[in-house]
Enzyme design. Structure first.
Site, PDB file in Angstrom:
ATOM      1  N   HIS A 157      -1.688   0.443   7.243  1.00 25.30           N
ATOM      2  CA  HIS A 157      -2.374   0.663   5.973  1.00 25.30           C
ATOM      3  C   HIS A 157      -1.964   2.155   5.603  1.00 25.30           C
ATOM      4  CE1 HIS A 157      -4.265   0.007   2.232  1.00 25.30           C
ATOM      5  NE2 HIS A 157      -5.325   0.549   2.669  1.00 25.30           N
ATOM      6  N   CYS A 185       0.856  -1.280  -0.087  1.00 26.67           N
ATOM      7  CA  CYS A 185       0.094   0.121   0.129  1.00 26.67           C
ATOM      8  C   CYS A 185       0.666   1.309   0.012  1.00 26.67           C
ATOM      9  CB  CYS A 185      -0.797  -0.029   1.192  1.00 26.67           C
ATOM     10  SG  CYS A 185      -0.020  -0.289   2.914  1.00 26.67           S
TER      11      CYS A 185
END
Length: 1718
Positions: free
Chosen positions: A487, A197
């Site tokens: 994330h 990510c």
């Protein structure tokens, strides 16, 4: 004509505005009409409207229509839709155009409207892109082929080409490309490969910068470029993001070539995004000169670190380039504060003075950093990660940190912070630029300068002299999670539009719009608050916690004051006209390589989107199902064509779709078409026989079981449809003699057999890789074999058996070594299988093999298998196929059938197979369970066993051989067989002597010994007996007696006798060093279980000495803490002695046993051991006295009984022994009595020394309950500190009782209170002794005990507990009156006063009396509990549910609840008077409690003060204290105004007659006087209506209240109407009394219940109707209470007359008082 135009009107509703206009134009044109009249549109030759001309013109208009619909966010082309709908309606009338050549070409063009694929040069196709236009086009195609066979053939050819089967890449399963299309906002995401990510967020930021995107895509790659592969992959990624039609790009190829820290990117490892961003920008700078200049311009900035001397003119300056600015977050509120920290001025002085490099001396100086040059894109890295030096862990800072949408950097640059330096540098820069301009005019320019000199010059001119320092926020990367993981996702502004508020969320593959107003909530961090339900307070609480999502990187873009982007004036930056989200076509051309790569993928994807949609599925349903029905008359073979298209579409496309709600309908359509066309069936099978694509993809590779089952059933249905014609061809060969025909040619004449042979060949080519999907494959072959004899024989003829066996075994067949027979010397070798996974998908394969083997049997009972088939199944002696499938546990039932088929009429083969099974068990004992399962199946009786050998006999002869290798499995198997197989039962029973001792006693494995025990249990033919053994494995709790039949009892005694015989051999297994301590547990457990009645207990008698010899010395006193053998022995011994005095006498009659049995210290066996001793004590008083003095028992009292939770059963047995030790029999001798008393004192002394009352309260109470039986014992305990221990125990239990998790101690608390009460009573009995009172006073706990006892007086505790507490408080008050009263009065006064003053008192508990509700069980803790320990004995006037006299049961419940407490207060007051310690506080307490008892008509209070008033020796000051008490005034008001019926109680009336005049002036205020007057007025108004008989009681109370009022000296004049009213009442009362007396002798007058007085204060009297009043018992009088006698129905007359007489006297007295007043 009218009918025709009506049809047109109906059709115009669906053609749109454009269609209507076209229709009008055609009607007015030359070709629109023909002059001849007609009545129908169905005949073009006679129709007024030229249908054919209209159709041709519509076709031209449709084909010439411009491409107006876009691929993304399209707007429907209403004109096109109208034309298409109009054309469809026109074609319904079958104009000649429909079947003409032009119509044929028109169909091709319309087909391209739907399925033409775009490319870089034709991006606008297809013409129909919206859902509505495509749906209209599908309708038009249907009309074009309806009734037109040639058109249908042409469309059929085109559609079939779209679903042509072949080895091209098949569609994925559960495929729906619409879910994977480019987002509606026009941008493409990046797939997260695990932990990538950070890379996706970074790439999206870079791509969304138009300058960077353009430069990267235009960069020239050559082999000499550094990071060439990275640049190529980056260009591929950006090109994909620019042009792709898919949802997201998979960056796996980029991760493979990109290196960071000299390692390729690990997709499973998350990296810091800021570090990756800097690394990527650094690599871009090294790729090409153009990209280097781009990076310098976009991201490169310069910070100058300046040290300005204050003592000289020198300035030290160093420059530092940066790509990102690190911002401190901890202790910072916003970005500006963090920038202030970066550029803060630091003064160097004192010890920290600066050494000037030019002066060489220490000087004072100012140190400051400032921005010398700002980049076009200013990137900030918020330092959210810190390292905690205390925990040595990395942590994330989640505090609130804000940043602006427009950032002003003017306060942090040299111009602001160091203006003199800035002006000097600006003049130098202008001078250099002027010199450069002159050199350019002279023509010299930069020709003479080297590259290094040019770069040095550019670097020296790195100042930023722009006058605007404002930046706009263009992107934010957010990190959610912790410092260890989380994330990344980004919010990025779209700068290709004029709308500055267009933002998007880039979250890996997802791209969607974002509202910039939510940036603060999503990016600033800090705390958030949510509502959380709190079960304790029963409320929703605000719960605050830190957000884990906050901004990690910020991207700002420089802008001028006018808003013009700085990059538009940079030479190196060229704006890229990319395709934005509006769908405009990009004019920027990619390289041909990238363009071809992307558009090849786009074309495949767009084709899939066109096909995988419900509108297309519905279109295909019409083309395949409905249209062919309209063409049957034109082409009889149309069904075969339709079936081919249906099959191809269904198999190639439809079943791959994720959304396929009509699959059942499609299967029904295919079934119907195959039923209608045998040719279609033959085509279907022939096609698959020649091309294996469909069977491989569906029957073998498809992961969807429902699809596989559907295909299998469809194939079976087709074969059944063809069977009648094809079955005779199954075994036909080219030769007339079938026997001479080659196997390869069998079945070549039938499409069915060709298909089957192709399926069999699949086992050799790739099927094994998809083993778990083969259930339907083998199920199909099995179903085929069951169709008939021809099918089975065909499979046998083509060696299907050997094919399946070889497929299953693979290469393993050659690894097996033959299993030699018993007469051979070589040892067999059977290797373990290498496959770890054998799924249940092969179940049907085993079924098929077993079925084919059995069907190959000939008339001579022999198998007619070919040599390859027989060798595959039963060849050699290793039986590899049988061994492997048994080992894999694949369909053992069918494996049993296969063995039956092989061994029928072949006993020799059965012997070898059984031998193989047993040898496999001995070689692989850890995986032998499937083999034993098969043995179970083989030995089960089965129908149709003709020709089978006796497998049970074969197995039993060898089972003990394998028992030596895997004894547990063998014994378990026998335990299963014995109850169901008589042969196995008798064989095991007869051979017990040979195996029981070896496996039950001698084996080293506990599980084997348990299995042997259960095998013996299984020999008993009683299901209940066998089930009971499994459920009664806990040795401590013996099983219940079982009733077994006589036959089972005989076998049980046989087994039990064998077990008793083993008591002697058991000695050999008692050595701990050799055998451990658990060798005999299973043996004794089985022995105990076999004792089901007294008969078995008596059988033990002759083996008693064997048991004792085993117990002592073999098992006695080993040097270990736990001895399981001894524990099991004692459990058995105790069990056989229970209810069997004969066995107990065996112990008592043996002097050696009685002498040594008491020696035992092993804790684990204590319950049974002490239970055995107890049984002996119950039968021998001599043994009891001997045991009572034994040192081991005293050791147990000291070390075991203080731990009842740990040794629960042992403690119970010990106290049963103590109870036997202290019991005194009627014929007890003096010596025995002396011994008992001595034992008591020694035992009590022992416990009082070793126990801790705070923790061992349970044992302490058991001791007191068991030993203490008189006051002498209690006094001994008290003198030896027992009272103090009891106090300590009470403190502990009181605290635990009010703990929500330990409310179960209520029983213990009750018992302890009872013991404590006995102690205090004993103390009071001996209070005359000098030191007894001191014993209590010396204890520091007694004060707190009083308080805690009082806190148990509330509605949350049971009546038993309240009564015990009240009795205990009474005793303590009587024992220590002055001290106790001094402590209790303030506590109780405070509680009662707080209740009176509280507006929201605590709710009543479950034990408070309520009408119609039963109290909780006594002695148990209620579910509800008070918030804290408290006194709650005040009578809640407002919560009483009925007035006195209304509900007798409720009245009694209230009296039962409150009377003991009021009696206790009365006792306290009387003791205070007698001990001359009466205080004002106690007087007030008495008045408060008396006021609270008014609704209950209690007489404790009035009786007490009447006694005080009449007592001559009592000080009169107490009476003054009472009359001065406000609570006494409240009491009087409550009686006069609310409870006047209580004046019928003589004590109450007499009390007020004495005391009311003393407080009348306080009571008779204006309000009270008005109420009295109202009472008189009301009485006057109803005097003529009132029923004297029914209201005598109430009237008497009211009149007595008036008598009290008018008897005082207060100036209260009676009402003028009072005397007349009294006269009337007197007359009525006298008359009623006389009537009652007259009727008393003749009839019994029923009296009704007195009307219940109202709880509210009465202003008027209502008319009363009802029964005669009932007299009330007077409640609560401590001394000589006056109680009216209870009555029975025969006393009604006397009671009624008495009431009337009382009323008559009251009226008379009141008249006299009133007359005196007047």
């Amino acid at each position: 004509m009218l009918a025709a135009f009506t049809q047109w009107e109906a059709s115009l509703c669906n053609i749109g505005l454009t269609g209507v206009l076209l229709l009008v134009s055609f009607n007015t044109g030359d070709k629109g009409f023909k002059k001849q009249g007609a009545e129908s549109l169905e005949d073009p030759q006679c129709c007024v409207v030229d249908i054919d001309g209209l159709a041709r013109n519509l076709a031209k208009s449709i084909l010439s229509r411009e491409y107006l619909e876009a691929r993304h966010n399209t707007v429907e082309d209403d004109g096109l839709i109208g034309l298409l709908n109009l054309m469809s309606n026109v074609l319904k009338h079958n104009p000649p155009f429909k079947t003409s050549k032009e119509g044929h070409e028109f169909l091709t063009q319309v087909f391209n409207f739907l399925f033409a694929l775009p490319n870089p040069r034709k991006r606008h196709v297809p013409k129909c892109k919206s859902q509505l236009s495509r749906s209209s086009t599908y309708d038009l195609l249907v009309e074009l082929v309806k009734g037109a066979a040639e058109n249908y053939n042409h469309l059929h050819e085109k559609l079939l080409s779209q679903h042509k089967p072949g080895p091209q890449s098949p569609y994925p399963w559960d495929y729906w490309p619409h879910e994977d299309g480019r987002s509606d906002c026009g941008y493409v995401g990046l797939t997260n490969l695990g932990a990538t990510c950070y890379m996706a967020s970074c790439m999206q930021h870079l791509y969304m910068m138009p300058q960077a995107r353009t430069s990267i895509l235009r960069a020239k790659c050559d082999n000499n470029s550094k990071h060439e592969l990275t640049l190529r992959e980056l260009q591929r990624m950006f090109a994909y993001l620019l042009e792709s039609e898919r949802k997201a790009y998979n960056p796996r190829s980029f991760c493979k070539v990109y290196t960071m820290d000299h390692q390729p990117l690990n997709t499973g490892e998350q990296k810091d995004m800021a570090e990756f961003f800097i690394d990527l920008v650094s690599k871009l700078e090294e790729m090409t000169p153009e990209l280097k200049k781009l990076v310098k311009t976009l991201f490169g900035g310069v910070i100058s670190n300046n040290v300005v001397s204050l003592d000289c003119d020198h300035v030290s300056r160093t420059l530092e380039e940066f790509y990102t600015v690190r911002c401190q977050v901890a202790d910072m509120r916003n970005l500006y504060e963090s920038l202030n920290e970066v550029t803060v001025k630091d003064t160097l002085e004192g010890d920290n003075m600066y050494t000037c490099s030019q002066c060489g001396k220490k000087v004072r100086a100012e140190k400051r950093a400032c921005f010398k040059k700002l980049p076009h894109i200013l990137c900030f890295n918020t330092m959210r990660y810190t390292f905690n030096m205390v925990t040595m862990l990395k942590e994330k800072v989640n505090t609130h940190f804000s940043f602006p949408l427009r950032l002003d950097m003017s306060g942090y640059v040299e111009k602001q912070l160091m203006p003199h330096r800035y002006q000097e540098e600006k003049r130098k820069s202008q001078l250099r630029k002027s010199e450069l301009a002159k050199e350019g005019e002279d023509g010299s320019g930069d020709a003479g300068k080297s590259v290094e000199e040019k770069e040095a010059y550019e670097d020296s001119d790195s100042e930023d002299f722009n006058e605007c320092y404002e930046y706009d926020l263009i992107g934010v990367t957010v990190h959610t999670g912790t410092a260890d993981g989380g994330h990344y996702y980004s919010f990025i502004r779209d700068r290709t539009t004029n709308n500055r508020d267009t933002w998007f969320l880039f979250n890996d593959a997802e791209v969607k719009p974002f509202d910039p107003n939510q940036i603060a909530a999503e990016c600033f961090g800090g705390e958030m608050t949510s509502k959380t339900y709190d079960s304790v307070t029963d409320k929703f609480m605000d719960f605050s916690f830190e957000k884990t999502n906050s901004a990690y990187m910020l991207f700002y873009e420089w802008c001028s004051r006018g808003g013009e982007q700085r990059g538009s004036r940079e030479e190196t930056v060229v704006e890229l006209p990319v395709e934005c989200k509006q769908g405009s076509v990009s004019t920027f051309e990619l390289s041909k390589e990238l363009e071809d790569w992307i558009w090849q993928d786009n074309m495949h994807f767009l084709k899939d989107k066109n096909i995988f949609e419900h509108t297309y599925f519905n279109f295909m349903w019409q083309v395949c199902g409905y249209i062919p029905q309209t063409l049957l008359s034109q082409d009889p073979d149309i069904t075969e064509m339709a079936a081919q298209l249906s099959t191809s579409f269904f198999i190639e496309t439809f079943i791959h779709a994720k959304e396929k709600p009509t699959m059942v309908q499609w299967v029904e359509l295919l079934t119907k078409q195959f039923n209608q066309s045998q040719a279609a069936c033959e085509w279907f099978l022939d096609h698959m026989a020649q091309e294996e694509w469909w069977p491989v993809q569906i029957l073998i590779k498809c992961p969807n079981q429902m699809v596989r089952q559907m295909f299998q059933r469809l194939c079976i249905h087709v074969i059944q449809r063809l069977r009648q014609n094809q079955a005779p061809l199954y075994l036909k060969t080219d030769s007339d003699d079938e026997e001479s025909g080659e196997t390869a040619k069998i079945g070549s004449h039938s499409c069915v057999t060709r298909f089957i042979r192709m399926l069999l060949l699949l086992m050799e080519h790739g099927a094994k890789a998809h083993l778990k999907h083969l259930s339907e494959y083998f199920a199909f072959l099995n179903e085929f074999s069951k169709m008939g004899e021809e099918e089975s024989q065909f499979l046998i003829s083509v060696h299907a058996i050997s094919s399946m066996v070889n497929f299953y075994l693979g290469q393993k067949a050659q690894d097996y070594v033959e299993v030699v027979s018993e007469d051979e010397d070589e040892e067999d070798v059977i290797p373990l299988p290498t496959d770890k996974y054998k799924p249940a998908s092969l179940d049907k394969m085993v079924t098929l093999v077993a079925s084919l083997v059995e069907r190959s049997r000939g008339p001579d009972h022999l198998l007619q298998l070919s040599t390859p088939d027989y060798n595959a199944v039963a060849g050699g002696k290793a039986f590899p196929f049988l061994y492997q499938q048994i080992k894999d546990c694949i369909n053992l039932h069918q494996t049993r059938n296969l063995i039956y088929a092989l061994c029928r009429w072949n006993e020799r083969l059965a012997v070898h197979i059984v031998g193989m099974i047993f040898q496999a068990i001995t070689k692989h004992t850890e995986v032998c369970q499937p083999f034993f399962k098969l043995l179970t199946l083989l030995t089960e009786p089965t129908p149709g066993s003709t020709g089978l050998p006796c497998f049970t006999q074969l197995v039993l002869t060898r089972v003990w051989e394998v028992a030596e290798f895997c004894p547990q499995s063998a014994l378990d198997w026998l335990a299963v067989q014995v109850p169901r197989n008589k042969l196995a039962h008798s064989w095991v029973l007869q051979s017990m002597e040979t195996w029981v001792e070896h496996f039950l006693l001698g084996h080293n494995n506990q599980r084997v010994r348990s299995a042997a025990a259960y095998l013996l249990v299984s020999l008993i033919p009683s299901p209940h007996f066998r089930q009971g053994y499994r459920s009664a494995r806990n040795l401590i709790s013996p099983h219940k007696e079982l009733l077994v039949p006589s036959e089972a009892q005989l076998i049980l005694h046989q087994v039990y006798t064998l077990l008793l015989h083993l008591l002697k051999p058991a000695k050999h297994y008692t050595d701990i060093q050799t055998h451990g301590t658990m060798k005999l547990t299973a043996y004794f457990a089985l022995l105990m279980y076999c004792v089901i009645s007294r008969t078995e207990k008596l059988m033990f008698g002759q083996y008693f000495l064997d048991l004792w010899q085993l117990f002592h010395p073999k098992l006695s006193e080993p040097s270990i803490p736990v001895h399981h053998n001894k524990q099991a022995l004692l459990l058995f011994w105790h069990h056989v002695c229970c209810d069997c005095p004969e066995n107990v006498q065996l112990i008592l009659q043996n002097a050696h046993v009685t002498k040594n049995i008491a020696f035992n210290y092993i804790l684990s066996m204590l319950p049974a051991y002490y239970g055995l001793l107890r049984l002996c004590c119950q039968q021998s008083r001599t043994f009891t006295r001997q045991l009572a003095g034994h040192q081991n028992l005293h050791w147990a009292f000291k070390n075991i009984t203080p731990h009842p939770t740990q040794y629960n059963s042992a403690v119970d047995e010990l106290f049963k022994l103590i109870q036997l030790f202290v019991v005194k029999y009627p014929d007890i001798s003096e010596q025995e009595s002396h011994d008992i008393n001595t034992f008591k004192k020694q035992t009590l002394q022992l416990y009082l020394q070793v126990l801790d009352g705070r923790t061992c309260w349970a044992t302490l109470m058991l001791v007191f309950r068991t030993i203490l039986d008189n006051d002498d014992d209690r006094l001994f305990v008290i003198y030896n500190g027992g009272l103090q221990m009891t106090f300590e125990a009470f403190h502990t239990l009181h605290a635990m009782y009010h703990d929500a998790t330990t409310c179960h101690v209520s029983g213990d608390l009750l018992e302890l209170l009872s013991i404590l009460l006995d102690f205090v009573k004993c103390l009071r009995l001996f209070k005359e002794a000098k030191d007894v009172r001191g014993l209590l006073m010396s204890s520091k706990e007694w004060v707190e005990i009083l308080r805690k006892l009082a806190t148990l007086l509330n509605t949350y505790n049971s009546p038993d507990m309240r009564m015990l507490c009240i009795d205990l408080l009474k005793e303590m008050v009587m024992l220590l009156p002055m001290d106790a009263i001094q402590l209790l009065v303030p506590l109780l006064s405070h509680c009662h006063a707080a209740f009176q003053e509280s507006h929201n008192p605590l709710p009543m508990g479950p034990y408070f009396p309520r009408r119609g509700h039963k109290l909780p069980p006594l002695g148990l803790k209620a579910g509800a509990r008070p918030v804290r320990p408290m006194v709650q004995m005040a009578v809640p006037h407002g919560q009483l549910e009925a007035a006195k006299g209304q509900d007798s049961e409720y009245d009694q419940a209230l009296l039962d609840f409150y009377t003991p407490y009021h009696d206790f207060i009365d006792v306290v007051c009387r003791l205070a008077i007698n001990n001359d310690c009466m205080s004002e506080a106690l007087v007030n307490l008495s008045a408060m409690v008396g006021f609270e008892g008014v609704p209950l008509h209690l007489t404790f209070f009035p009786k007490l003060w009447l006694d005080i008033y009449h007592a001559q020796h009592v000080d009169r000051k107490y009476v003054s204290m009472l009359t001065n008490s406000n609570y006494f005034v409240d009491y009087v008001e409550a009686v006069l105004l609310d409870e006047r019926t209580s004046l019928n109680v003589p004590i109450v009336f007499n009390f007020l007659s004495v005391f009311f005049p003393k407080v009348a002036s306080h009571v008779l205020n204006d309000q009270t006087c008005n109420l009295i007057e109202n009472l008189v007025t009301s009485l006057s108004g109803i005097v003529n209506l009132v029923n004297i008989r029914t209201t005598a009681n109430k009237l008497n109370g009211d009149l007595r209240a008036l008598a009290l009022v008018y008897s005082t000296e207060v100036a209260l004049s009676p009402s003028a109407e009072l005397l007349p009213t009294l006269n009337q009442l007197l007359i009525k009362t006298t008359t009623a009394r006389k009537q009652m007396e007259e009727s008393a002798n003749t009839t019994s007058v029923d009296t009704s219940a007195e009307e219940a007085p109202s709880k509210k204060r009465k202003i008027t009297m209502d008319k009363e109707e009802g029964e005669n009043p009932k007299p009330e018992p007077v409640a609560g009088c401590s001394k000589d209470p006056e109680v009216l006698p209870s009555r029975d129905p025969g006393e009604n007359k006397q009671i009624s007359t008495n009431w009337l007489e009382v009323l008559e006297k009251t009226i008379t007295d009141l008249k006299e008082s009133v007359e005196k007043k007047d």
